[in-house]
Design a protein around this motif. Structure first.
Motif, PDB file in Angstrom:
ATOM      1  N   GLY A  76       0.798  -1.219   0.000  1.00  0.00           N
ATOM      2  CA  GLY A  76       0.000   0.000   0.000  1.00  0.00           C
ATOM      3  C   GLY A  76       0.825   1.261   0.000  1.00  0.00           C
ATOM      4  O   GLY A  76       0.286   2.361   0.090  1.00  0.00           O
ATOM      5  N   VAL A  77       2.156   1.130  -0.076  1.00  0.00           N
ATOM      6  CA  VAL A  77       3.049   2.295  -0.104  1.00  0.00           C
ATOM      7  C   VAL A  77       3.875   2.248  -1.377  1.00  0.00           C
ATOM      8  O   VAL A  77       4.140   1.184  -1.916  1.00  0.00           O
ATOM      9  N   ASP A  78       4.297   3.390  -1.850  1.00  0.00           N
ATOM     10  CA  ASP A  78       5.099   3.402  -3.077  1.00  0.00           C
ATOM     11  C   ASP A  78       5.863   4.721  -3.184  1.00  0.00           C
ATOM     12  O   ASP A  78       5.728   5.462  -4.147  1.00  0.00           O
ATOM     13  N   GLU A  79       6.652   5.021  -2.176  1.00  0.00           N
ATOM     14  CA  GLU A  79       7.483   6.218  -2.163  1.00  0.00           C
ATOM     15  C   GLU A  79       8.911   5.795  -1.856  1.00  0.00           C
ATOM     16  O   GLU A  79       9.204   5.300  -0.779  1.00  0.00           O
ATOM     17  N   GLY A  80       9.825   5.958  -2.803  1.00  0.00           N
ATOM     18  CA  GLY A  80      11.212   5.626  -2.545  1.00  0.00           C
ATOM     19  C   GLY A  80      11.515   4.148  -2.708  1.00  0.00           C
ATOM     20  O   GLY A  80      10.660   3.334  -3.031  1.00  0.00           O
ATOM     21  N   THR A  81      12.777   3.792  -2.438  1.00  0.00           N
ATOM     22  CA  THR A  81      13.254   2.430  -2.690  1.00  0.00           C
ATOM     23  C   THR A  81      13.206   1.530  -1.467  1.00  0.00           C
ATOM     24  O   THR A  81      13.387   0.320  -1.597  1.00  0.00           O
ATOM     25  N   SER A  82      12.978   2.066  -0.281  1.00  0.00           N
ATOM     26  CA  SER A  82      13.028   1.217   0.906  1.00  0.00           C
ATOM     27  C   SER A  82      12.177   1.782   2.038  1.00  0.00           C
ATOM     28  O   SER A  82      11.781   2.948   2.015  1.00  0.00           O
ATOM     29  N   ARG A  83      11.897   0.910   3.010  1.00  0.00           N
ATOM     30  CA  ARG A  83      11.238   1.265   4.253  1.00  0.00           C
ATOM     31  C   ARG A  83      11.959   0.522   5.384  1.00  0.00           C
ATOM     32  O   ARG A  83      12.644  -0.464   5.136  1.00  0.00           O
ATOM     33  N   GLN A  84      11.778   0.968   6.614  1.00  0.00           N
ATOM     34  CA  GLN A  84      12.382   0.286   7.749  1.00  0.00           C
ATOM     35  C   GLN A  84      11.327  -0.087   8.778  1.00  0.00           C
ATOM     36  O   GLN A  84      10.381   0.665   9.027  1.00  0.00           O
ATOM     37  N   VAL A  85      11.509  -1.273   9.365  1.00  0.00           N
ATOM     38  CA  VAL A  85      10.650  -1.716  10.460  1.00  0.00           C
ATOM     39  C   VAL A  85      11.547  -2.187  11.597  1.00  0.00           C
ATOM     40  O   VAL A  85      12.703  -2.571  11.388  1.00  0.00           O
ATOM     41  N   THR A  86      11.034  -2.145  12.812  1.00  0.00           N
ATOM     42  CA  THR A  86      11.758  -2.642  13.973  1.00  0.00           C
ATOM     43  C   THR A  86      11.088  -3.919  14.467  1.00  0.00           C
ATOM     44  O   THR A  86       9.871  -4.073  14.386  1.00  0.00           O
ATOM     45  N   VAL A  87      11.908  -4.829  14.976  1.00  0.00           N
ATOM     46  CA  VAL A  87      11.414  -6.113  15.464  1.00  0.00           C
ATOM     47  C   VAL A  87      11.818  -6.262  16.926  1.00  0.00           C
ATOM     48  O   VAL A  87      12.995  -6.103  17.272  1.00  0.00           O
ATOM     49  N   THR A  88      10.854  -6.561  17.795  1.00  0.00           N
ATOM     50  CA  THR A  88      11.114  -6.755  19.215  1.00  0.00           C
ATOM     51  C   THR A  88      10.561  -8.096  19.671  1.00  0.00           C
ATOM     52  O   THR A  88       9.668  -8.664  19.037  1.00  0.00           O
ATOM     53  N   ARG A  89      11.122  -8.597  20.774  1.00  0.00           N
ATOM     54  CA  ARG A  89      10.666  -9.864  21.346  1.00  0.00           C
ATOM     55  C   ARG A  89      10.255  -9.610  22.794  1.00  0.00           C
ATOM     56  O   ARG A  89      10.968  -8.950  23.551  1.00  0.00           O
ATOM     57  N   THR A  90       9.097 -10.142  23.202  1.00  0.00           N
ATOM     58  CA  THR A  90       8.620 -10.027  24.578  1.00  0.00           C
ATOM     59  C   THR A  90       8.406 -11.428  25.137  1.00  0.00           C
ATOM     60  O   THR A  90       7.642 -12.218  24.569  1.00  0.00           O
ATOM     61  N   LEU A  91       9.087 -11.765  26.241  1.00  0.00           N
ATOM     62  CA  LEU A  91       8.961 -13.080  26.852  1.00  0.00           C
ATOM     63  C   LEU A  91       7.684 -13.142  27.667  1.00  0.00           C
ATOM     64  O   LEU A  91       7.394 -12.249  28.469  1.00  0.00           O
ATOM     65  N   ALA A  92       6.923 -14.215  27.493  1.00  0.00           N
ATOM     66  CA  ALA A  92       5.653 -14.358  28.203  1.00  0.00           C
ATOM     67  C   ALA A  92       5.868 -14.547  29.697  1.00  0.00           C
ATOM     68  O   ALA A  92       5.058 -14.103  30.508  1.00  0.00           O
ATOM     69  N   ARG A  93       6.952 -15.191  30.083  1.00  0.00           N
ATOM     70  CA  ARG A  93       7.197 -15.499  31.498  1.00  0.00           C
ATOM     71  C   ARG A  93       7.488 -14.241  32.310  1.00  0.00           C
ATOM     72  O   ARG A  93       6.958 -14.059  33.410  1.00  0.00           O
ATOM     73  N   THR A  94       8.303 -13.355  31.789  1.00  0.00           N
ATOM     74  CA  THR A  94       8.736 -12.178  32.547  1.00  0.00           C
ATOM     75  C   THR A  94       8.121 -10.877  32.046  1.00  0.00           C
ATOM     76  O   THR A  94       8.150  -9.873  32.755  1.00  0.00           O
TER      77      THR A  94
END
Length: 357
Positions: free
Chosen positions: A184-202
């Motif tokens: 759904g986007v079309d501006e420029g050659t790239s985009r950035q996303v961040t990835v995080t992990r959340t532990l269910a126990r803590t």
């Protein structure tokens, strides 16, 4: 324009005299302005100047103003002018007022750049008696229609974000790739996303990494990242979104996948021999956290056998288990059962044959 020959960017009306072959009189209709610094001193990435002064910039479409159209823009019965800023990257209209004077207005929203423009058409497109304004944009690849009325909320494109794992049930500590797609986007050659992990126990969150999504096709950006799963938890991918102007942009998006980690029991031998009544049982449970473990033995009566609970113990913080269980003479079968918890799924070990002589 050159620094040693500054001249204002302006819209001028030429009026002929009785003899059109003679010099015509000139009337400035816009606010005459000289670029400061002049267009040799900055690029088209420089923010547009505030106010209603038309100012050009270096690069494609650097001249200002550009094309114009005419018609009754404000509905007061007289003729106004519709003007492209062209090198200014904005759009303007010049209002003709009742006393014959003119006033320059900025048509685009504050901070909005429409690009190198063509068109400048004033016409009643839908037949409702009110003129619309039409511009095209060379470098934005767009045709836009302005309507007289209330200001609408910023337009945010219909962006979609997906993140797919090969499996949502994995071995503790294993690594797998997550495929990420932004559409759904079309501006420029790239985009950035961040990835995080959340532990269910803590509930503890940590950063997995930043992924650069590259443009695979029109309106589609793709990328991937290796994700390691020490315990059961959630992997979340976030796209921050962006505003290209004050009226157009892409909203933030966030998607999450729950990864369930299997439980592994290591170091629990199949057989043991002893002369003592109390036999030591050792093992290591992964994920390596403090967990509850149930020790069972197989009891047979009247040819019917069943696993019975002998005791419940806790592993150490690293998942190490060491306990003792009392066995009778002969062969006793024992096993370990680990219930499911927030760190991992349930599992049961294979049977261990303990032979006491």
């Amino acid at each position: 324009m050159h620094a040693d020959q500054p001249s204002p960017e302006e819209v001028i009306e030429f009026t002929p005299g009785p003899d059109p072959r003679e010099q015509w009189s000139l009337t400035t209709l816009s606010n005459p302005a000289v670029s400061t610094p002049d267009c040799d001193g900055y690029t088209n990435t420089t923010p547009i100047f505030p106010g209603d002064d038309i100012t050009s910039r270096i690069g494609y479409g650097q001249a200002a103003p550009g094309v114009f159209g005419y018609g009754d823009i404000d509905g007061d019965g007289d003729i106004d002018l519709l003007v492209s800023g062209d090198g200014d990257r904005r759009l303007f209209w010049i209002e003709q007022r009742g006393d014959g004077s003119t006033m320059l207005h900025t048509l685009t929203a504050p901070g909005e750049e429409f690009g190198q423009s063509g068109g400048a058409v004033v016409a009643d497109l839908n037949g409702d008696g009110v003129n619309e304004l039409v511009f095209s944009s060379f470098d934005e690849s767009a045709v836009a229609v302005w309507q007289r009325g209330t200001v609408e909320a910023p337009y945010l494109r219909p962006v979609s974000l997906t993140a797919t794992l090969a499996s949502t049930k994995v071995a503790p500590g294993s690594s797998q790739r997550m495929a990420i797609v932004l559409t759904g986007v079309d501006e420029g050659t790239s985009r950035q996303v961040t990835v995080t992990r959340t532990l269910a126990r803590t509930g503890r969150s940590s950063n997995v990494g930043t992924v650069t999504l590259t443009r695979e096709a029109a309106g589609r950006y793709v990328g991937s990242i290796a994700v390691r799963s020490p315990e059961t938890g959630t992997i979340r991918v976030r796209y921050a979104g962006t505003m290209f102007t004050t009226v157009t942009g892409e909203p933030p998006r966030s998607v999450a996948s729950t990864i369930r980690v299997t439980t592994r029991i290591k170091g629990f031998a199949k057989r043991a021999r002893t002369r003592k009544a109390n036999v030591a049982l050792t093992a290591r449970i992964a994920p390596g956290v403090k967990r509850k473990v149930i020790v069972q033995s197989r009891v047979c009566k009247a040819k019917k056998c069943a696993w019975k609970k002998r005791k419940a113990v806790k592993t150490k913080a690293n998942g190490a288990l060491r306990t003792k269980v009392r066995v009778a003479k002969g062969t006793t079968k024992v096993r370990l059962k680990v219930p499911a918890d927030k760190s991992g799924l349930a599992t049961t070990s294979r049977a261990k044959s303990v032979v006491r002589r």
